[in-house]
Design an enzyme around this catalytic site. Structure first.
Site, PDB file in Angstrom:
ATOM      1  N   CYS A 114       1.024  -1.633  -0.010  1.00 57.44           N
ATOM      2  CA  CYS A 114       0.328  -0.130  -0.150  1.00 57.44           C
ATOM      3  C   CYS A 114       0.747   1.895  -0.126  1.00 57.44           C
ATOM      4  CB  CYS A 114      -0.645  -0.015   1.325  1.00 57.44           C
ATOM      5  SG  CYS A 114      -1.974  -1.329   1.084  1.00 57.44           S
ATOM      6  N   HIS A 252      -3.505   7.429   1.365  1.00 59.37           N
ATOM      7  CA  HIS A 252      -3.916   6.325   0.875  1.00 59.37           C
ATOM      8  C   HIS A 252      -5.043   5.964   1.302  1.00 59.37           C
ATOM      9  CE1 HIS A 252      -4.357   2.139   0.453  1.00 59.37           C
ATOM     10  NE2 HIS A 252      -3.898   2.188   1.458  1.00 59.37           N
ATOM     11  N   ASN A 282      -9.998  -0.037  -1.392  1.00 51.40           N
ATOM     12  CA  ASN A 282      -8.419  -0.147  -0.607  1.00 51.40           C
ATOM     13  C   ASN A 282      -7.773  -0.705  -2.125  1.00 51.40           C
ATOM     14  OD1 ASN A 282      -5.757   0.114  -0.411  1.00 51.40           O
ATOM     15  ND2 ASN A 282      -6.262  -1.026   1.314  1.00 51.40           N
TER      16      ASN A 282
HETATM   17  O1  UT7 Z   1      -4.174  -0.527   3.019  1.00 53.06           O
HETATM   18  C1  UT7 Z   1      -3.165  -1.413   3.791  1.00 53.06           C
HETATM   19  C2  UT7 Z   1      -3.776  -0.651   4.766  1.00 53.06           C
HETATM   20  N1  UT7 Z   1      -5.095  -1.569   5.861  1.00 53.06           N
HETATM   21  C3  UT7 Z   1      -5.569  -0.875   6.700  1.00 53.06           C
HETATM   22  O2  UT7 Z   1      -5.384   0.453   7.419  1.00 53.06           O
HETATM   23  C4  UT7 Z   1      -6.912  -1.938   6.734  1.00 53.06           C
HETATM   24  C5  UT7 Z   1      -7.376  -1.737   8.344  1.00 53.06           C
HETATM   25  N2  UT7 Z   1      -8.058  -2.684   9.342  1.00 53.06           N
HETATM   26  C6  UT7 Z   1      -9.242  -1.743   9.073  1.00 53.06           C
HETATM   27  O3  UT7 Z   1      -9.456  -0.916   8.530  1.00 53.06           O
HETATM   28  C7  UT7 Z   1     -10.391  -2.579  10.468  1.00 53.06           C
HETATM   29  O4  UT7 Z   1      -9.831  -3.295  10.699  1.00 53.06           O
HETATM   30  C8  UT7 Z   1     -11.736  -3.590   9.567  1.00 53.06           C
HETATM   31  C9  UT7 Z   1     -12.543  -2.242   8.407  1.00 53.06           C
HETATM   32  C10 UT7 Z   1     -10.341  -4.225   8.778  1.00 53.06           C
HETATM   33  C11 UT7 Z   1     -12.187  -3.363  11.090  1.00 53.06           C
HETATM   34  O5  UT7 Z   1     -13.093  -3.365  11.576  1.00 53.06           O
HETATM   35  P1  UT7 Z   1     -13.048  -3.469  13.114  1.00 53.06           P
HETATM   36  O6  UT7 Z   1     -13.423  -2.145  14.151  1.00 53.06           O
HETATM   37  O7  UT7 Z   1     -11.430  -3.307  13.537  1.00 53.06           O
HETATM   38  O8  UT7 Z   1     -13.529  -4.567  13.236  1.00 53.06           O
HETATM   39  P2  UT7 Z   1     -13.326  -5.970  13.316  1.00 53.06           P
HETATM   40  O9  UT7 Z   1     -12.039  -6.726  12.695  1.00 53.06           O
HETATM   41  O10 UT7 Z   1     -13.319  -5.685  15.509  1.00 53.06           O
HETATM   42  O11 UT7 Z   1     -14.737  -6.529  13.606  1.00 53.06           O
HETATM   43  C12 UT7 Z   1     -15.911  -6.202  14.407  1.00 53.06           C
HETATM   44  C13 UT7 Z   1     -17.000  -7.914  14.151  1.00 53.06           C
HETATM   45  C14 UT7 Z   1     -16.363  -8.995  14.392  1.00 53.06           C
HETATM   46  O12 UT7 Z   1     -17.267  -9.550  14.563  1.00 53.06           O
HETATM   47  P3  UT7 Z   1     -17.255  -9.724  16.617  1.00 53.06           P
HETATM   48  O13 UT7 Z   1     -16.010 -11.070  17.111  1.00 53.06           O
HETATM   49  O14 UT7 Z   1     -17.261  -8.465  17.447  1.00 53.06           O
HETATM   50  O15 UT7 Z   1     -17.813 -10.449  16.470  1.00 53.06           O
HETATM   51  C15 UT7 Z   1     -16.089  -9.471  12.898  1.00 53.06           C
HETATM   52  O16 UT7 Z   1     -15.452 -10.537  13.109  1.00 53.06           O
HETATM   53  O17 UT7 Z   1     -17.276  -7.463  12.649  1.00 53.06           O
HETATM   54  C16 UT7 Z   1     -16.875  -9.150  12.025  1.00 53.06           C
HETATM   55  N3  UT7 Z   1     -17.247  -8.959  10.808  1.00 53.06           N
HETATM   56  C17 UT7 Z   1     -17.714  -8.630   9.721  1.00 53.06           C
HETATM   57  N4  UT7 Z   1     -18.918  -8.488   9.804  1.00 53.06           N
HETATM   58  C18 UT7 Z   1     -19.886  -8.026   8.502  1.00 53.06           C
HETATM   59  C19 UT7 Z   1     -15.684  -8.641  10.171  1.00 53.06           C
HETATM   60  N5  UT7 Z   1     -16.070  -8.883   8.712  1.00 53.06           N
HETATM   61  C20 UT7 Z   1     -16.974  -8.690   8.813  1.00 53.06           C
HETATM   62  C21 UT7 Z   1     -18.043  -8.127   7.650  1.00 53.06           C
HETATM   63  N6  UT7 Z   1     -19.278  -7.857   7.634  1.00 53.06           N
HETATM   64  N7  UT7 Z   1     -17.218  -8.158   6.028  1.00 53.06           N
END
Ligand code: UT7
Length: 325
Positions: A114, A252, A282
């Site tokens: 990235c 980015h 992304n």
């Molecule tokens: O370009 C390279 C750099 N990359 C980034 O900058 C990405 C950085 N990270 C992020 O953007 C975020 O961490 C994410 C968008 C990937 C995830 O957001 P989050 O607020 O950190 O969510 P999480 O991973 O803590 O997941 C929260 C919940 C989980 O369920 P439980 O365990 O709370 O029941 C996941 O299983 O959301 C669930 N979940 C989803 N639900 C619906 C994870 N993916 C999905 C999905 N749809 N696609």
């Protein structure tokens, strides 16, 4: 004699195929609401079967050359930032060179995921500053959707495909006008391999597998704001600039929450932040040149304005660039 790398034109290419969050919700356990709330993404462009990273890159490059009115024969250097090359080798940049017919150039890839575009821009800028290169093409192009595990909803909704390109040309810097003269003013690059496991592909030629993208999203997010903020702060300090001097902040495009948090940290109003993550998702190394091309095409970014770029991604790698457009 000192030289500066001046932006002569930019181009972009997005595949015609658009996949909305609703399309994804029909095939996996997710929802439009979850994706928008957590990422700001509404849709992504997805590469067609039979098209490769070099095809996307070549279309973006042709547009950049056309807009810059620079003939392809004038290119001395082509640098492609990508983590999704057509083949393991040769470098995809030479495939682009062949497709463009840029036979006077030398060409190679830069692999910083990235952060790839900021890294590639830095490499090109240093070739131009040294006087070794006069005219260069720097491209960010990715087919990230080919690395996604359809069974991993936490990553499958985040990425899209596309390409963006800039033509840069050397212009001599006169000491009298150096504060207002156009061009890349600086780049600052960083990496820290201790975070390798936070974001990676679990395969590659040496492992004899193709692999899928794996990410500890929370871990990446935690470091992103801090590392991006720090690199922009150092760049501003280097030039004795303040956030108020920035005309356009072009980050980015990974997650709107990260973009908003960094903008808030620098008290940058949203009107001066270029956002495409809602439309493109992304696109890794392609995200910054795609955003630059969008904002230049619609008349927001104008010659002479101060543009600050930043990126952070797998490695971790991160960095920033300051450009007088
Ligand atoms: O370009 C390279 C750099 N990359 C980034 O900058 C990405 C950085 N990270 C992020 O953007 C975020 O961490 C994410 C968008 C990937 C995830 O957001 P989050 O607020 O950190 O969510 P999480 O991973 O803590 O997941 C929260 C919940 C989980 O369920 P439980 O365990 O709370 O029941 C996941 O299983 O959301 C669930 N979940 C989803 N639900 C619906 C994870 N993916 C999905 C999905 N749809 N696609």
């Amino acid at each position: 004699m000192t030289f500066r790398s001046v932006v002569k034109g930019c181009g972009a290419y997005l595949p015609e195929q658009v996949v909305t969050n609703h399309d994804l919700a029909a095939i996996m356990d997710t929802s439009h609401e979850w994706i928008v709330e957590r990422t700001g993404i509404h849709q992504r462009h997805v590469v067609e079967d039979g098209d490769y990273t070099s095809d996307l890159a070549t279309r973006a490059a042709r547009q950049a050359l056309l807009r810059s009115k620079i003939p392809v024969e004038s290119l001395d250097l082509i640098v492609l930032a990508t983590a999704t090359p057509d083949d393991t080798f040769p470098a995809t940049a030479v495939t682009i060179q062949q497709k463009l017919g840029a036979h006077a150039a030398f060409a190679f890839d830069v692999h910083a995921v990235c952060s790839g575009f900021v890294y590639a821009l830095s490499v090109v800028d240093n070739f131009i500053r040294s006087g070794q290169v006069k005219t260069a093409l720097v491209i960010g192009a990715e087919t990230m959707t080919r690395l996604l595990d359809p069974n991993d909803r936490s990553t499958a909704v985040l990425f899209g495909d596309g390409a963006g390109a800039l033509v840069l040309q050397a212009e001599e810097v006169s000491s009298k006008d150096k504060d207002t003269q156009r061009g890349v003013l600086s780049t600052h690059l960083y990496s820290d391999g201790r975070f390798r496991d936070a974001l990676y592909v679990d395969g590659g030629p040496s492992r004899k597998t193709m692999g899928y993208l794996r990410m500890q999203g929370k871990e990446v997010m935690k470091h992103a704001v801090e590392k991006i903020g720090d690199s922009v702060k150092k760049a501003l300090e280097f030039h004795k600039l303040t956030p108020q001097d920035i005309d356009w902040f072009v980050p980015h495009q990974a997650n709107i929450r990260i973009i908003n948090a960094v903008a808030k940290y620098f008290s940058l109003p949203t009107e001066r932040v270029v956002v495409t993550v809602d439309q493109h998702a992304n696109t890794s190394a392609a995200s910054i040149p795609l955003a630059l091309a969008a904002a230049e095409t619609d008349g927001r970014i104008k010659a002479g304005q101060l543009v600050v770029l930043e990126a952070m991604g797998a490695g971790f790698t991160w960095g920033s660039a300051v450009i007088r457009w």
